[in-house]
Write a protein that holds these residues in place. Sequence first.
Motif, short mmCIF file in Angstrom:
data_model
loop_
_atom_site.label_atom_id
_atom_site.label_comp_id
_atom_site.label_asym_id
_atom_site.label_seq_id
_atom_site.Cartn_x
_atom_site.Cartn_y
_atom_site.Cartn_z
N ASP A 37 0.37 -1.65 0.29
CA ASP A 37 -0.02 -0.30 0.31
C ASP A 37 1.00 1.60 -0.23
O ASP A 37 1.78 1.19 0.49
N GLY A 38 0.45 2.14 -0.42
CA GLY A 38 1.13 3.27 -1.20
C GLY A 38 2.95 3.60 -0.71
O GLY A 38 3.76 4.66 -0.98
N MET A 39 2.89 2.51 -1.46
CA MET A 39 5.29 2.32 -1.37
C MET A 39 5.28 2.70 -2.76
O MET A 39 5.19 2.73 -3.86
N ARG A 40 5.85 3.93 -3.11
CA ARG A 40 6.57 5.22 -4.15
C ARG A 40 7.52 3.88 -4.30
O ARG A 40 8.32 3.38 -4.19
N TRP A 41 7.22 4.32 -6.15
CA TRP A 41 8.26 4.17 -7.15
C TRP A 41 9.89 4.81 -7.39
O TRP A 41 10.29 4.38 -7.01
N GLN A 42 10.39 5.24 -6.07
CA GLN A 42 11.04 6.39 -6.27
C GLN A 42 11.88 5.73 -4.81
O GLN A 42 13.50 5.29 -5.62
N GLU A 43 11.60 4.81 -4.08
CA GLU A 43 12.32 4.17 -2.79
C GLU A 43 13.00 2.52 -4.25
O GLU A 43 13.96 2.15 -3.37
N VAL A 44 11.71 2.57 -4.90
CA VAL A 44 11.52 1.27 -5.34
C VAL A 44 12.97 1.13 -6.59
O VAL A 44 13.71 0.33 -5.74
N PHE A 45 13.39 2.19 -6.35
CA PHE A 45 14.55 2.46 -8.33
C PHE A 45 15.89 3.41 -7.75
O PHE A 45 16.60 3.14 -7.90
N THR A 46 15.46 4.23 -6.39
CA THR A 46 16.79 4.57 -5.54
C THR A 46 17.08 4.48 -5.12
O THR A 46 17.73 5.15 -4.20
N GLY A 47 15.62 3.66 -3.78
CA GLY A 47 16.94 3.82 -2.14
C GLY A 47 15.62 4.76 -1.87
O GLY A 47 15.15 5.35 -2.16
N ALA A 48 16.18 4.50 0.06
CA ALA A 48 15.70 5.80 0.77
C ALA A 48 16.38 6.88 -0.15
O ALA A 48 17.45 7.55 -0.43
N ARG A 78 19.10 1.12 -3.12
CA ARG A 78 17.72 -0.10 -3.53
C ARG A 78 18.10 -1.28 -3.36
O ARG A 78 16.34 -1.56 -3.04
N GLU A 79 19.10 -1.78 -3.33
CA GLU A 79 19.01 -3.39 -3.02
C GLU A 79 19.51 -3.20 -1.91
O GLU A 79 19.45 -4.02 -1.45
N TYR A 251 9.18 8.36 8.31
CA TYR A 251 9.28 8.15 7.19
C TYR A 251 10.59 6.96 7.58
O TYR A 251 11.02 5.99 7.00
N ASP A 252 11.15 6.95 9.29
CA ASP A 252 12.11 5.73 9.52
C ASP A 252 11.10 4.87 9.31
O ASP A 252 11.97 3.11 8.87
N GLN A 253 9.88 4.14 10.14
CA GLN A 253 9.09 3.70 10.00
C GLN A 253 8.45 2.57 8.44
O GLN A 253 8.12 1.59 8.30
N TYR A 254 8.00 4.25 7.72
CA TYR A 254 8.15 3.69 7.08
C TYR A 254 9.15 2.43 5.93
O TYR A 254 9.04 1.98 4.83
N ILE A 255 10.47 2.79 6.14
CA ILE A 255 11.76 2.36 4.85
C ILE A 255 11.78 0.63 5.89
O ILE A 255 11.72 -0.08 4.98
N TRP A 256 11.99 0.65 6.63
CA TRP A 256 11.66 -0.69 7.89
C TRP A 256 11.18 -1.37 6.99
O TRP A 256 10.58 -2.34 7.07
N SER A 257 9.19 -0.83 7.53
CA SER A 257 8.73 -1.95 6.50
C SER A 257 8.47 -2.11 5.33
O SER A 257 8.89 -3.25 4.99
N ALA A 258 8.98 -1.29 4.51
CA ALA A 258 9.15 -1.81 3.00
C ALA A 258 10.40 -2.77 3.13
O ALA A 258 10.24 -4.10 2.17
N LYS A 259 11.34 -2.41 3.93
CA LYS A 259 12.38 -3.69 4.20
C LYS A 259 11.72 -4.99 4.68
O LYS A 259 12.07 -6.05 4.13
N GLN A 260 10.68 -5.09 5.19
CA GLN A 260 10.47 -6.01 5.72
C GLN A 260 9.59 -6.61 5.10
O GLN A 260 9.35 -8.42 4.66
#
Length: 364
Positions: A37-48, A78-79, A251-260
Amino acid sequence: MFKNSISWVAVALLFFQIATVNAQDYKTENIILITLDGMRWQEVFTGADSLLVDDTGMIESPGSLLPDFWDVNPIKRREMLFPFLWNTIATHGQIYGNRAYGNMVNNSNSMWFSYPGYNEVLSGFADDERITSNDKINNPNVTFLEYLYQKPEFKDRVLAFGSWDVFPYIINEERSGVPVNAGFDIAEGENLSPEELLTNKMQSEIRGPWGEVRLDVFTQNYAMAALKNKKPRVLYISYGETDDWAHENHYDQYIWSAKQTDAYIKEIWDFVQSDPQYKDKTTLIITTDHGRGTSKTSWRGHGSSIADAGQIWMAAIGPDTPALGEMKSQGQWESARIARTIFELLGIEYPDPKAGKLIEEMVR
């Protein structure tokens, strides 16, 4: 006249045989669709995001994200954030939506928030006239899950799991009959597995910070238990934490959740590749319901008033999907095209003409 009739019959039989052969050429027998839900393409392709990764207003502990998520090289970033996506799917599947190459994926709907986005993914088309809110209203549209559930070969072999409690309405569980475990639903029925019993207990004791969305760990555990014990042919999973943490400006929780979530998807794929029913016979498709803003203030939100919030991404891996990795060809794709593509992979004609066209690049 008789000879002409014979000729037309022969031609019809030939076309039928060709269609049958083409359908049999596909190895896909099972589908797993996953949404973040609501995961931006910007983080998918360029990371944090460099603007947000250490902003004290969005990070509880300054510098806490840097060791695990920051590098000046966006390819490395991104990796670090999505290791499964970039080490496995980028090697053996496809990833769409890097707008730096003109490879664009968008919502077809003009709302750019959740219910319209999920309707589009699941039914194959936007419905801006009737799907205009996130209210708990049964979806008037038929999803691809419902179409499959109506077929004898898929009856009781289609399951859905979601963190958001609106999914029983989006999938219209009442009409469709598709079993939906979402929000704070528990596993029910006879012969529950030890995993399901434990998850029921834990979910009752750990509520999480939101009233309408459970923590994704419970969605994952229920889905994994079903995958192992009920062996669905079609499984839909929707994770919700990324969107909710973003709305709260964490943003920290958003990033941690994305990696999880990336780790959850890896767990699913590892099981798929270890099980005889699924191994080399399953296609996994991943996408999101909408994008979000790009500035320090607008990233929290989405909707038609937020510029670029209709920009999304998608990925796929499976036996019939060419291993093209990060798609760099210029073009426009929409999430409305996923439903028809799923049916094509299963060798079935999608019944609704309104649905988006086939993603040809995703099918060998």
